[in-house]
Design a protein around this motif. Structure first.
Motif, PDB file in Angstrom:
ATOM      1  N   GLN A  57     -11.765  17.309  -1.765  1.00 43.96           N
ATOM      2  CA  GLN A  57     -13.068  16.803  -2.178  1.00 43.96           C
ATOM      3  C   GLN A  57     -12.955  15.710  -3.241  1.00 43.96           C
ATOM      4  O   GLN A  57     -13.800  14.809  -3.293  1.00 43.96           O
ATOM      5  N   ASP A  58     -11.916  15.739  -4.069  1.00 46.88           N
ATOM      6  CA  ASP A  58     -11.737  14.704  -5.091  1.00 46.88           C
ATOM      7  C   ASP A  58     -11.423  13.357  -4.453  1.00 46.88           C
ATOM      8  O   ASP A  58     -11.901  12.311  -4.918  1.00 46.88           O
ATOM      9  N   PHE A  59     -10.630  13.352  -3.407  1.00 49.61           N
ATOM     10  CA  PHE A  59     -10.330  12.119  -2.694  1.00 49.61           C
ATOM     11  C   PHE A  59     -11.561  11.618  -1.949  1.00 49.61           C
ATOM     12  O   PHE A  59     -11.877  10.431  -1.980  1.00 49.61           O
ATOM     13  N   GLU A  60     -12.244  12.537  -1.286  1.00 53.62           N
ATOM     14  CA  GLU A  60     -13.431  12.147  -0.519  1.00 53.62           C
ATOM     15  C   GLU A  60     -14.551  11.642  -1.419  1.00 53.62           C
ATOM     16  O   GLU A  60     -15.267  10.712  -1.052  1.00 53.62           O
ATOM     17  N   ALA A  61     -14.697  12.228  -2.609  1.00 52.22           N
ATOM     18  CA  ALA A  61     -15.737  11.781  -3.551  1.00 52.22           C
ATOM     19  C   ALA A  61     -15.523  10.325  -3.957  1.00 52.22           C
ATOM     20  O   ALA A  61     -16.490   9.619  -4.268  1.00 52.22           O
ATOM     21  N   LEU A  62     -14.271   9.874  -3.944  1.00 47.78           N
ATOM     22  CA  LEU A  62     -13.961   8.482  -4.282  1.00 47.78           C
ATOM     23  C   LEU A  62     -13.962   7.579  -3.049  1.00 47.78           C
ATOM     24  O   LEU A  62     -13.675   6.390  -3.143  1.00 47.78           O
ATOM     25  N   GLY A  63     -14.265   8.162  -1.892  1.00 55.00           N
ATOM     26  CA  GLY A  63     -14.308   7.388  -0.657  1.00 55.00           C
ATOM     27  C   GLY A  63     -12.937   6.972  -0.156  1.00 55.00           C
ATOM     28  O   GLY A  63     -12.806   5.987   0.578  1.00 55.00           O
ATOM     29  N   LEU A  64     -11.903   7.731  -0.526  1.00 52.00           N
ATOM     30  CA  LEU A  64     -10.534   7.399  -0.124  1.00 52.00           C
ATOM     31  C   LEU A  64     -10.257   7.937   1.278  1.00 52.00           C
ATOM     32  O   LEU A  64     -10.609   9.074   1.592  1.00 52.00           O
ATOM     33  N   PRO A  65      -9.628   7.126   2.114  1.00 50.10           N
ATOM     34  CA  PRO A  65      -9.400   7.552   3.498  1.00 50.10           C
ATOM     35  C   PRO A  65      -8.153   8.416   3.659  1.00 50.10           C
ATOM     36  O   PRO A  65      -7.200   8.327   2.892  1.00 50.10           O
ATOM     37  N   ALA A  66      -8.177   9.218   4.698  1.00 52.05           N
ATOM     38  CA  ALA A  66      -7.012   9.996   5.106  1.00 52.05           C
ATOM     39  C   ALA A  66      -6.042   9.073   5.833  1.00 52.05           C
ATOM     40  O   ALA A  66      -6.438   8.057   6.412  1.00 52.05           O
ATOM     41  N   PHE A  67      -4.762   9.435   5.810  1.00 56.08           N
ATOM     42  CA  PHE A  67      -3.787   8.718   6.625  1.00 56.08           C
ATOM     43  C   PHE A  67      -4.007   9.149   8.064  1.00 56.08           C
ATOM     44  O   PHE A  67      -4.071  10.342   8.367  1.00 56.08           O
ATOM     45  N   THR A  68      -4.131   8.189   8.953  1.00 50.47           N
ATOM     46  CA  THR A  68      -4.315   8.480  10.373  1.00 50.47           C
ATOM     47  C   THR A  68      -3.328   7.652  11.196  1.00 50.47           C
ATOM     48  O   THR A  68      -2.830   6.626  10.738  1.00 50.47           O
ATOM     49  N   TYR A  69      -3.083   8.134  12.402  1.00 46.88           N
ATOM     50  CA  TYR A  69      -2.262   7.381  13.346  1.00 46.88           C
ATOM     51  C   TYR A  69      -2.789   7.667  14.746  1.00 46.88           C
ATOM     52  O   TYR A  69      -3.376   8.723  15.004  1.00 46.88           O
ATOM     53  N   PRO A  70      -2.614   6.705  15.650  1.00 45.82           N
ATOM     54  CA  PRO A  70      -3.106   6.905  17.015  1.00 45.82           C
ATOM     55  C   PRO A  70      -2.148   7.753  17.842  1.00 45.82           C
ATOM     56  O   PRO A  70      -0.931   7.636  17.733  1.00 45.82           O
ATOM     57  N   ARG A  71      -2.719   8.654  18.626  1.00 46.14           N
ATOM     58  CA  ARG A  71      -1.950   9.433  19.610  1.00 46.14           C
ATOM     59  C   ARG A  71      -2.793   9.442  20.882  1.00 46.14           C
ATOM     60  O   ARG A  71      -3.825  10.115  20.943  1.00 46.14           O
ATOM     61  N   GLY A  72      -2.328   8.667  21.853  1.00 43.59           N
ATOM     62  CA  GLY A  72      -3.114   8.524  23.074  1.00 43.59           C
ATOM     63  C   GLY A  72      -4.434   7.843  22.755  1.00 43.59           C
ATOM     64  O   GLY A  72      -4.461   6.803  22.106  1.00 43.59           O
ATOM     65  N   ASN A  73      -5.515   8.469  23.157  1.00 43.03           N
ATOM     66  CA  ASN A  73      -6.852   7.921  22.899  1.00 43.03           C
ATOM     67  C   ASN A  73      -7.484   8.492  21.637  1.00 43.03           C
ATOM     68  O   ASN A  73      -8.653   8.244  21.377  1.00 43.03           O
ATOM     69  N   LYS A  74      -6.717   9.268  20.879  1.00 47.97           N
ATOM     70  CA  LYS A  74      -7.262   9.930  19.694  1.00 47.97           C
ATOM     71  C   LYS A  74      -6.630   9.383  18.424  1.00 47.97           C
ATOM     72  O   LYS A  74      -5.522   8.859  18.439  1.00 47.97           O
ATOM     73  N   GLU A  75      -7.339   9.524  17.342  1.00 44.35           N
ATOM     74  CA  GLU A  75      -6.838   9.186  16.013  1.00 44.35           C
ATOM     75  C   GLU A  75      -6.537  10.512  15.315  1.00 44.35           C
ATOM     76  O   GLU A  75      -7.422  11.364  15.168  1.00 44.35           O
ATOM     77  N   ILE A  76      -5.293  10.703  14.901  1.00 50.27           N
ATOM     78  CA  ILE A  76      -4.862  11.945  14.263  1.00 50.27           C
ATOM     79  C   ILE A  76      -4.838  11.742  12.755  1.00 50.27           C
ATOM     80  O   ILE A  76      -4.245  10.781  12.261  1.00 50.27           O
TER      81      ILE A  76
END
Length: 120
Positions: A57-76
Protein backbone atom coordinates in the motif's frame (compact mmCIF):
# COMPACT_ATOMS: atom_id res chain seq x y z
CA UNK A 1 23.60 7.10 -15.08
CA UNK A 2 25.03 6.15 -18.44
CA UNK A 3 24.64 2.37 -18.29
CA UNK A 4 22.88 -0.28 -16.29
CA UNK A 5 26.17 -1.49 -14.84
CA UNK A 6 27.02 2.05 -13.67
CA UNK A 7 23.55 2.30 -12.11
CA UNK A 8 24.07 -1.07 -10.43
CA UNK A 9 27.47 -0.03 -9.05
CA UNK A 10 25.98 3.21 -7.73
CA UNK A 11 23.12 1.40 -5.98
CA UNK A 12 25.34 -1.31 -4.52
CA UNK A 13 27.66 1.36 -3.14
CA UNK A 14 24.74 3.21 -1.52
CA UNK A 15 23.15 0.04 -0.16
CA UNK A 16 26.27 -1.16 1.67
CA UNK A 17 24.90 0.79 4.64
CA UNK A 18 22.32 -1.98 5.20
CA UNK A 19 24.78 -4.85 4.77
CA UNK A 20 26.85 -6.70 2.17
CA UNK A 21 24.45 -6.18 -0.73
CA UNK A 22 25.41 -7.82 -4.02
CA UNK A 23 24.02 -7.80 -7.55
CA UNK A 24 23.62 -10.85 -9.77
CA UNK A 25 22.76 -10.89 -13.46
CA UNK A 26 19.34 -12.37 -14.06
CA UNK A 27 16.23 -11.88 -16.19
CA UNK A 28 18.09 -9.51 -18.52
CA UNK A 29 18.80 -7.25 -15.55
CA UNK A 30 20.15 -7.71 -12.04
CA UNK A 31 18.84 -9.19 -8.83
CA UNK A 32 19.82 -7.30 -5.66
CA UNK A 33 20.60 -9.64 -2.74
CA UNK A 34 21.38 -9.44 0.96
CA UNK A 35 22.13 -12.59 2.96
CA UNK A 36 21.10 -14.71 -0.02
CA UNK A 37 17.64 -13.14 -0.29
CA UNK A 38 16.64 -11.17 -3.36
CA UNK A 39 14.97 -7.95 -2.27
CA UNK A 40 15.47 -5.84 -5.37
CA UNK A 41 15.44 -6.06 -9.13
CA UNK A 42 17.14 -3.67 -11.56
CA UNK A 43 15.77 -3.49 -15.08
CA UNK A 44 16.57 -0.73 -17.57
CA UNK A 45 18.11 1.58 -14.94
CA UNK A 46 15.08 1.23 -12.67
CA UNK A 47 15.20 -0.25 -9.18
CA UNK A 48 12.21 -2.30 -8.11
CA UNK A 49 11.89 -3.39 -4.48
CA UNK A 50 10.20 -6.46 -2.98
CA UNK A 51 6.74 -5.86 -1.54
CA UNK A 52 4.30 -7.85 0.52
CA UNK A 53 0.99 -7.23 2.25
CA UNK A 54 2.71 -5.02 4.82
CA UNK A 55 4.31 -2.68 2.29
CA UNK A 56 2.36 -2.81 -0.98
CA UNK A 57 0.00 0.00 0.00
CA UNK A 58 2.93 2.40 0.58
CA UNK A 59 4.12 1.95 -2.99
CA UNK A 60 0.61 2.18 -4.41
CA UNK A 61 -0.15 5.34 -2.39
CA UNK A 62 2.75 7.00 -4.23
CA UNK A 63 1.47 5.74 -7.58
CA UNK A 64 4.55 3.55 -8.11
CA UNK A 65 4.15 0.76 -10.65
CA UNK A 66 4.82 -2.93 -10.21
CA UNK A 67 7.48 -4.60 -12.32
CA UNK A 68 5.72 -6.40 -15.16
CA UNK A 69 6.76 -8.46 -18.14
CA UNK A 70 4.83 -9.90 -21.08
CA UNK A 71 4.04 -13.62 -21.23
CA UNK A 72 2.05 -14.50 -24.31
CA UNK A 73 -0.93 -12.17 -24.44
CA UNK A 74 -0.77 -11.36 -20.73
CA UNK A 75 1.21 -8.93 -18.62
CA UNK A 76 2.66 -10.63 -15.53
CA UNK A 77 3.25 -8.53 -12.40
CA UNK A 78 5.88 -9.57 -9.89
CA UNK A 79 5.96 -8.61 -6.21
CA UNK A 80 8.46 -5.83 -6.92
CA UNK A 81 7.50 -2.17 -7.18
CA UNK A 82 9.44 0.79 -8.51
CA UNK A 83 11.47 2.69 -5.93
CA UNK A 84 10.48 6.33 -5.35
CA UNK A 85 12.66 8.48 -7.62
CA UNK A 86 13.75 10.80 -4.80
CA UNK A 87 15.13 7.82 -2.84
CA UNK A 88 17.75 7.25 -5.53
CA UNK A 89 19.42 10.55 -4.58
CA UNK A 90 18.98 10.26 -0.80
CA UNK A 91 20.96 7.40 0.73
CA UNK A 92 19.01 7.41 4.01
CA UNK A 93 15.68 7.23 2.20
CA UNK A 94 17.02 4.56 -0.15
CA UNK A 95 18.19 2.44 2.77
CA UNK A 96 14.83 2.85 4.54
CA UNK A 97 12.97 1.57 1.47
CA UNK A 98 15.55 -1.18 0.91
CA UNK A 99 15.33 -2.37 4.52
CA UNK A 100 11.56 -2.61 4.18
CA UNK A 101 12.01 -4.62 0.97
CA UNK A 102 14.49 -6.91 2.71
CA UNK A 103 11.99 -7.50 5.53
CA UNK A 104 9.35 -8.33 2.90
CA UNK A 105 11.79 -10.84 1.39
CA UNK A 106 12.38 -12.40 4.82
CA UNK A 107 8.63 -12.70 5.45
CA UNK A 108 8.10 -14.18 1.98
CA UNK A 109 10.87 -16.73 2.48
CA UNK A 110 9.49 -17.68 5.91
CA UNK A 111 6.00 -18.18 4.44
CA UNK A 112 7.50 -20.53 1.85
CA UNK A 113 9.39 -22.42 4.55
CA UNK A 114 12.83 -21.46 3.25
CA UNK A 115 15.75 -21.71 5.62
CA UNK A 116 17.22 -18.27 6.23
CA UNK A 117 20.92 -17.65 6.67
CA UNK A 118 21.58 -14.71 8.94
CA UNK A 119 24.79 -12.78 9.05
CA UNK A 120 26.50 -12.45 12.39
Amino acid sequence: MASESAFLRYLLDQLQLIGPVVGRKMFGGYGVFLDGLMFGLIMEDTLYLKIDGDSKQDFEALGLPAFTYPRGNKEIALSYYQTPEEALDDVEMLCTWANRAYLAAIRSAAEKGKKLTRRV
